[in-house]
Design a protein around this motif. Structure first.
Motif, PDB file in Angstrom:
ATOM      1  N   LYS A  56      56.259  32.074  56.120  1.00 39.41           N
ATOM      2  CA  LYS A  56      56.630  31.198  57.241  1.00 39.41           C
ATOM      3  C   LYS A  56      57.667  30.157  56.827  1.00 39.41           C
ATOM      4  N   VAL A  57      57.605  29.731  55.582  1.00 35.91           N
ATOM      5  CA  VAL A  57      58.524  28.699  55.092  1.00 35.91           C
ATOM      6  C   VAL A  57      59.970  29.211  55.093  1.00 35.91           C
ATOM      7  N   LEU A  58      60.153  30.515  54.917  1.00 34.50           N
ATOM      8  CA  LEU A  58      61.509  31.059  54.832  1.00 34.50           C
ATOM      9  C   LEU A  58      62.298  30.845  56.120  1.00 34.50           C
ATOM     10  N   SER A  59      61.602  30.742  57.248  1.00 35.08           N
ATOM     11  CA  SER A  59      62.294  30.512  58.520  1.00 35.08           C
ATOM     12  C   SER A  59      62.870  29.101  58.609  1.00 35.08           C
ATOM     13  N   GLU A  60      62.431  28.200  57.725  1.00 37.83           N
ATOM     14  CA  GLU A  60      62.885  26.814  57.727  1.00 37.83           C
ATOM     15  C   GLU A  60      64.051  26.588  56.761  1.00 37.83           C
ATOM     16  N   TRP A  61      64.532  27.659  56.126  1.00 34.40           N
ATOM     17  CA  TRP A  61      65.569  27.523  55.098  1.00 34.40           C
ATOM     18  C   TRP A  61      66.826  26.887  55.675  1.00 34.40           C
ATOM     19  N   GLN A  62      67.450  26.036  54.904  1.00 31.38           N
ATOM     20  CA  GLN A  62      68.623  25.299  55.382  1.00 31.38           C
ATOM     21  C   GLN A  62      69.928  26.044  55.147  1.00 31.38           C
ATOM     22  N   VAL A  63      69.891  27.081  54.319  1.00 29.80           N
ATOM     23  CA  VAL A  63      71.082  27.860  53.993  1.00 29.80           C
ATOM     24  C   VAL A  63      70.991  29.205  54.699  1.00 29.80           C
ATOM     25  N   ARG A  64      72.093  29.649  55.291  1.00 31.74           N
ATOM     26  CA  ARG A  64      72.141  30.942  55.960  1.00 31.74           C
ATOM     27  C   ARG A  64      72.983  31.913  55.151  1.00 31.74           C
ATOM     28  N   PRO A  65      72.626  33.206  55.177  1.00 32.82           N
ATOM     29  CA  PRO A  65      71.480  33.774  55.871  1.00 32.82           C
ATOM     30  C   PRO A  65      70.163  33.410  55.199  1.00 32.82           C
ATOM     31  N   LEU A  66      69.074  33.530  55.948  1.00 34.05           N
ATOM     32  CA  LEU A  66      67.756  33.210  55.408  1.00 34.05           C
ATOM     33  C   LEU A  66      67.397  34.182  54.283  1.00 34.05           C
ATOM     34  N   PRO A  67      66.633  33.716  53.301  1.00 35.73           N
ATOM     35  CA  PRO A  67      66.154  34.645  52.263  1.00 35.73           C
ATOM     36  C   PRO A  67      65.276  35.729  52.884  1.00 35.73           C
ATOM     37  N   ARG A  68      65.331  36.901  52.290  1.00 26.86           N
ATOM     38  CA  ARG A  68      64.474  37.996  52.726  1.00 26.86           C
ATOM     39  C   ARG A  68      63.214  38.025  51.864  1.00 26.86           C
ATOM     40  N   SER A  69      62.101  38.353  52.487  1.00 31.00           N
ATOM     41  CA  SER A  69      60.805  38.352  51.806  1.00 31.00           C
ATOM     42  C   SER A  69      60.557  39.693  51.126  1.00 31.00           C
ATOM     43  N   VAL A  70      60.096  39.626  49.883  1.00 34.75           N
ATOM     44  CA  VAL A  70      59.870  40.826  49.075  1.00 34.75           C
ATOM     45  C   VAL A  70      58.432  40.847  48.585  1.00 34.75           C
ATOM     46  N   GLY A  71      57.738  41.929  48.828  1.00 33.24           N
ATOM     47  CA  GLY A  71      56.405  42.123  48.287  1.00 33.24           C
ATOM     48  C   GLY A  71      56.475  43.031  47.073  1.00 33.24           C
ATOM     49  N   VAL A  72      55.924  42.572  45.952  1.00 25.77           N
ATOM     50  CA  VAL A  72      55.983  43.321  44.695  1.00 25.77           C
ATOM     51  C   VAL A  72      54.649  44.020  44.463  1.00 25.77           C
ATOM     52  N   PHE A  73      54.720  45.343  44.270  1.00 22.53           N
ATOM     53  CA  PHE A  73      53.526  46.167  44.107  1.00 22.53           C
ATOM     54  C   PHE A  73      53.683  47.087  42.903  1.00 22.53           C
ATOM     55  N   VAL A  74      52.547  47.508  42.340  1.00 26.11           N
ATOM     56  CA  VAL A  74      52.538  48.505  41.278  1.00 26.11           C
ATOM     57  C   VAL A  74      51.623  49.644  41.699  1.00 26.11           C
ATOM     58  N   ASN A  75      52.214  50.814  41.901  1.00 32.23           N
ATOM     59  CA  ASN A  75      51.493  52.035  42.279  1.00 32.23           C
ATOM     60  C   ASN A  75      50.544  51.809  43.460  1.00 32.23           C
ATOM     61  N   PRO A  76      51.039  51.257  44.552  1.00 31.74           N
ATOM     62  CA  PRO A  76      50.166  51.029  45.709  1.00 31.74           C
ATOM     63  C   PRO A  76      49.963  52.306  46.505  1.00 31.74           C
ATOM     64  N   SER A  77      48.927  52.307  47.313  1.00 32.91           N
ATOM     65  CA  SER A  77      48.761  53.371  48.299  1.00 32.91           C
ATOM     66  C   SER A  77      49.440  52.945  49.589  1.00 32.91           C
ATOM     67  N   VAL A  78      49.705  53.906  50.447  1.00 26.91           N
ATOM     68  CA  VAL A  78      50.282  53.589  51.756  1.00 26.91           C
ATOM     69  C   VAL A  78      49.327  52.682  52.525  1.00 26.91           C
ATOM     70  N   GLU A  79      48.027  52.935  52.383  1.00 27.90           N
ATOM     71  CA  GLU A  79      47.027  52.137  53.092  1.00 27.90           C
ATOM     72  C   GLU A  79      47.044  50.678  52.618  1.00 27.90           C
ATOM     73  N   GLU A  80      47.243  50.466  51.327  1.00 28.41           N
ATOM     74  CA  GLU A  80      47.319  49.095  50.808  1.00 28.41           C
ATOM     75  C   GLU A  80      48.523  48.363  51.391  1.00 28.41           C
ATOM     76  N   ILE A  81      49.657  49.036  51.414  1.00 26.93           N
ATOM     77  CA  ILE A  81      50.868  48.432  51.990  1.00 26.93           C
ATOM     78  C   ILE A  81      50.646  48.117  53.467  1.00 26.93           C
ATOM     79  N   GLU A  82      50.053  49.045  54.176  1.00 28.81           N
ATOM     80  CA  GLU A  82      49.826  48.867  55.604  1.00 28.81           C
ATOM     81  C   GLU A  82      48.933  47.657  55.874  1.00 28.81           C
ATOM     82  N   GLU A  83      47.890  47.496  55.068  1.00 27.41           N
ATOM     83  CA  GLU A  83      46.981  46.358  55.246  1.00 27.41           C
ATOM     84  C   GLU A  83      47.696  45.044  54.984  1.00 27.41           C
ATOM     85  N   ILE A  84      48.525  44.998  53.955  1.00 27.33           N
ATOM     86  CA  ILE A  84      49.293  43.781  53.667  1.00 27.33           C
ATOM     87  C   ILE A  84      50.252  43.473  54.816  1.00 27.33           C
ATOM     88  N   LEU A  85      50.937  44.488  55.311  1.00 27.46           N
ATOM     89  CA  LEU A  85      51.936  44.274  56.358  1.00 27.46           C
ATOM     90  C   LEU A  85      51.310  43.878  57.696  1.00 27.46           C
TER      91      LEU A  85
END
Length: 232
Positions: A56-85
């Motif tokens: 949520k904080v990324l939407s308040e960024w003062q510099v454009r374009p806004l930073p993009r959010s990255v989730g870092v995973f190691v050998n996840p399942s599709v189901e794990e990614i889906e639950e996080i998203l």
């Protein structure tokens, strides 16, 4: 899905391992392109609810374009990614393990995210360019960036140690052919990043521990790092 395949005039900056909302708020004036949140086992690991507050904080960024959010995973399942998203809006899934091209393709298609694939360099400094091409070839058309890091026996990457940057060249050649960015990680800090950027011209740099003091993100170090990359 946002394209990032165009090679930038200035290297992209990714700061990874954010855990604290107040620290992230203090960074809002920095020209950072990606902010990484670690869901894999790590001392910088976050849970989904924590990451949702951070994103949520990324939407308040003062510099454009806004930073993009990255989730870092190691050998996840599709189901794990889906639950996080379901709980966190992520722009990029960064895969730091032995994930297959098929998984990369599925994540992009199913969730509409970009996929960064990390390749941790082994202990063989003489690894042939032909072998690197064989490793990378199956990922053609199914990833949006290549990230190379120093191998770590516990976590795979994130060791905080540099590798010989000459070893990035075959990866860079392949990434340029694919018209996707190459990021370099591993042991970077405000003092050595200028040498990397000017000597090897990566499309992006990724840092975590190199901008910390006693395990906490350091505003002075982050500011110096970003300025030195963007002015290189």
């Amino acid at each position: 899905m946002m394209s990032i395949s165009k090679v930038n005039e200035k290297p992209l900056v990714k700061i990874c391992g954010l855990q604290d909302v107040e620290v992230l708020k203090s960074m809002k004036h920095l020209t950072v392109d990606f902010i990484g949140f670690v869901f894999a086992r790590s001392k910088r690991q976050v849970i989904a609810a924590q990451a949702a507050d951070l994103v949520k904080v990324l939407s308040e960024w003062q510099v454009r374009p806004l930073p993009r959010s990255v989730g870092v995973f190691v050998n996840p399942s599709v189901e794990e990614i889906e639950e996080i998203l379901r709980q966190v809006s992520l722009d990029v899934i960064q895969l730091h393990g032995d994930e297959s091209p098929a998984l990369c393709r599925e994540l992009r298609a199913k969730f509409g995210v970009d996929v960064f694939k990390v390749f941790s360099l082994n202990n063989d400094p003489n690894q042939a360019a032909e072998d690197i091409d064989l490793t990378l070839a199956p990922y053609e058309g199914v990833i949006d960036a290549v990230l190379i890091d120093t191998f770590d026996p516990v976590y795979g990457g994130g060791s905080g140690r540099t590798f010989s940057w000459e070893r990035s060249i075959p990866y860079q050649i392949w990434a340029r052919k694919m018209q996707i960015p190459l990021f370099i990680a591993g042991g970077l800090d405000p003092d050595n990043v200028h040498e990397l950027v000017n000597g090897y011209a990566p499309d992006g740099v990724d840092i975590s521990s190199g901008v910390e003091t006693n395990g906490i993100k350091d505003m002075i170090k982050m500011t110096a790092f970003v300025e030195r990359v963007k002015k290189a």
